[in-house]
Design a protein around this motif. Structure first.
Motif, PDB file in Angstrom:
ATOM      1  N   ASN A 102      -0.177  -5.830   6.421  1.00 56.15           N
ATOM      2  CA  ASN A 102       0.718  -5.915   5.276  1.00 56.15           C
ATOM      3  C   ASN A 102       2.118  -6.271   5.787  1.00 56.15           C
ATOM      4  O   ASN A 102       2.659  -5.554   6.644  1.00 56.15           O
ATOM      5  CB  ASN A 102       0.745  -4.578   4.532  1.00 56.15           C
ATOM      6  CG  ASN A 102       1.664  -4.603   3.324  1.00 56.15           C
ATOM      7  OD1 ASN A 102       2.840  -4.272   3.425  1.00 56.15           O
ATOM      8  ND2 ASN A 102       1.134  -5.016   2.195  1.00 56.15           N
TER       9      ASN A 102
ATOM     10  N   TRP B 283      -8.066   1.400   6.666  1.00 59.35           N
ATOM     11  CA  TRP B 283      -6.672   1.459   6.232  1.00 59.35           C
ATOM     12  C   TRP B 283      -5.721   1.029   7.348  1.00 59.35           C
ATOM     13  O   TRP B 283      -4.688   0.429   7.091  1.00 59.35           O
ATOM     14  CB  TRP B 283      -6.325   2.862   5.730  1.00 59.35           C
ATOM     15  CG  TRP B 283      -6.717   3.080   4.310  1.00 59.35           C
ATOM     16  CD1 TRP B 283      -7.817   3.751   3.838  1.00 59.35           C
ATOM     17  CD2 TRP B 283      -6.020   2.611   3.148  1.00 59.35           C
ATOM     18  NE1 TRP B 283      -7.854   3.720   2.477  1.00 59.35           N
ATOM     19  CE2 TRP B 283      -6.759   3.034   2.009  1.00 59.35           C
ATOM     20  CE3 TRP B 283      -4.852   1.880   2.954  1.00 59.35           C
ATOM     21  CZ2 TRP B 283      -6.347   2.743   0.720  1.00 59.35           C
ATOM     22  CZ3 TRP B 283      -4.448   1.587   1.660  1.00 59.35           C
ATOM     23  CH2 TRP B 283      -5.197   2.016   0.558  1.00 59.35           C
TER      24      TRP B 283
ATOM     25  N   PHE C  96      -2.045  -0.248  -4.507  1.00 58.27           N
ATOM     26  CA  PHE C  96      -1.330  -1.452  -4.104  1.00 58.27           C
ATOM     27  C   PHE C  96      -0.386  -1.864  -5.222  1.00 58.27           C
ATOM     28  O   PHE C  96      -0.814  -2.196  -6.329  1.00 58.27           O
ATOM     29  CB  PHE C  96      -2.321  -2.579  -3.786  1.00 58.27           C
ATOM     30  CG  PHE C  96      -3.198  -2.262  -2.614  1.00 58.27           C
ATOM     31  CD1 PHE C  96      -2.808  -2.599  -1.322  1.00 58.27           C
ATOM     32  CD2 PHE C  96      -4.404  -1.593  -2.783  1.00 58.27           C
ATOM     33  CE1 PHE C  96      -3.602  -2.292  -0.232  1.00 58.27           C
ATOM     34  CE2 PHE C  96      -5.211  -1.273  -1.697  1.00 58.27           C
ATOM     35  CZ  PHE C  96      -4.804  -1.627  -0.422  1.00 58.27           C
TER      36      PHE C  96
ATOM     37  N   PRO D 203       0.834  -1.205   0.000  1.00 54.85           N
ATOM     38  CA  PRO D 203       0.000   0.000   0.000  1.00 54.85           C
ATOM     39  C   PRO D 203       0.874   1.263   0.000  1.00 54.85           C
ATOM     40  O   PRO D 203       1.699   1.457   0.898  1.00 54.85           O
ATOM     41  CB  PRO D 203      -0.787  -0.100   1.314  1.00 54.85           C
ATOM     42  CG  PRO D 203      -0.622  -1.500   1.791  1.00 54.85           C
ATOM     43  CD  PRO D 203       0.707  -1.955   1.259  1.00 54.85           C
TER      44      PRO D 203
END
Length: 219
Positions: free
Chosen positions: A208, A201, A75, A70
């Motif tokens: 991630n 987010w 992405f 991100p």
């Protein structure tokens, strides 16, 4: 660790017994369930909150399945130890260099935004810090210093702008009073929607693997 069955799903949880009046429940961005309660007997409460808990965990599972790095709301592919963005290639192997690069990019992006918002409100921050903050996007100190989370670089530009507006507005109002939100609303009338998007987010970033490693250090 105790476990409970919620709609056929076995979920472990951790209870912290404290002198509180009400039971409080938290789901970490990684999907861990924490309860603050005056007693360890929380099964009934968890059953009552079953739909809410499962919806949170489902959102986290979706975030874990997102592929790519991100960066500014998009992405980007990661392969052979490199992140391929629209206009550059970021080396992941040297974490210190990657972190420095990302900090410089975020600072370059933030400074003009802070100056613009500060000028419109008639204020001036003393210093701007970029840190690896674990629990918040940003902060404003009583001395007039602004701190921003390095993870903001993962966000779409409009959310970055909102966070800058939010912290600069604290130079006028240090609390979240009606006057404070009026100031924010002048630039972001949809601030409520943006706050909800930021929660999504936050989950994406902390699930991630690359961002998680970048942010793993202390503030």
């Amino acid at each position: 660790m105790p476990e409970i069955d919620l709609n056929g799903k076995k979920i472990q949880y951790e209870v912290s017994v404290r002198r509180v009046r009400y039971v409080r429940i938290y789901v970490s961005p990684e999907g861990k369930l924490y309860i603050v309660s005056p007693t360890r007997r929380v099964e009934r409460f968890l059953k009552e909150k079953e739909d809410w808990i499962l919806s949170k965990l489902e959102k986290i599972e979706r975030a874990k399945n997102i592929r790519g790095f991100p960066y500014l709301g998009k992405f980007y592919p990661f392969r052979d130890g490199k992140i391929f963005t629209d206009n550059k290639v970021l080396e992941v192997s040297d974490k210190r260099k990657l972190e420095k690069t990302l900090k410089n990019e975020l600072r370059t992006l933030l400074v003009p935004l802070v100056e613009e918002r500060a000028a419109s409100l008639g204020v001036k921050p003393k210093r701007i810090f970029i840190r690896k903050q674990r629990t918040r996007w940003g902060s404003c100190s009583p001395k007039g210093n602004l701190s921003f989370n390095l993870a903001m670089l993962a966000l779409p530009p409009e959310l970055i702008d909102y966070l800058v507006t939010h912290e600069v507005a604290h130079l006028v109002e240090m609390n979240h009073s009606k006057k404070f939100w009026t100031l924010v609303e002048e630039s972001h009338p949809d601030w409520r929607k943006k706050r909800k998007e930021l929660k999504d987010w936050w989950v994406i970033i902390h699930n991630n693997p690359i961002w998680r490693e970048i942010l793993g250090g202390r503030e």
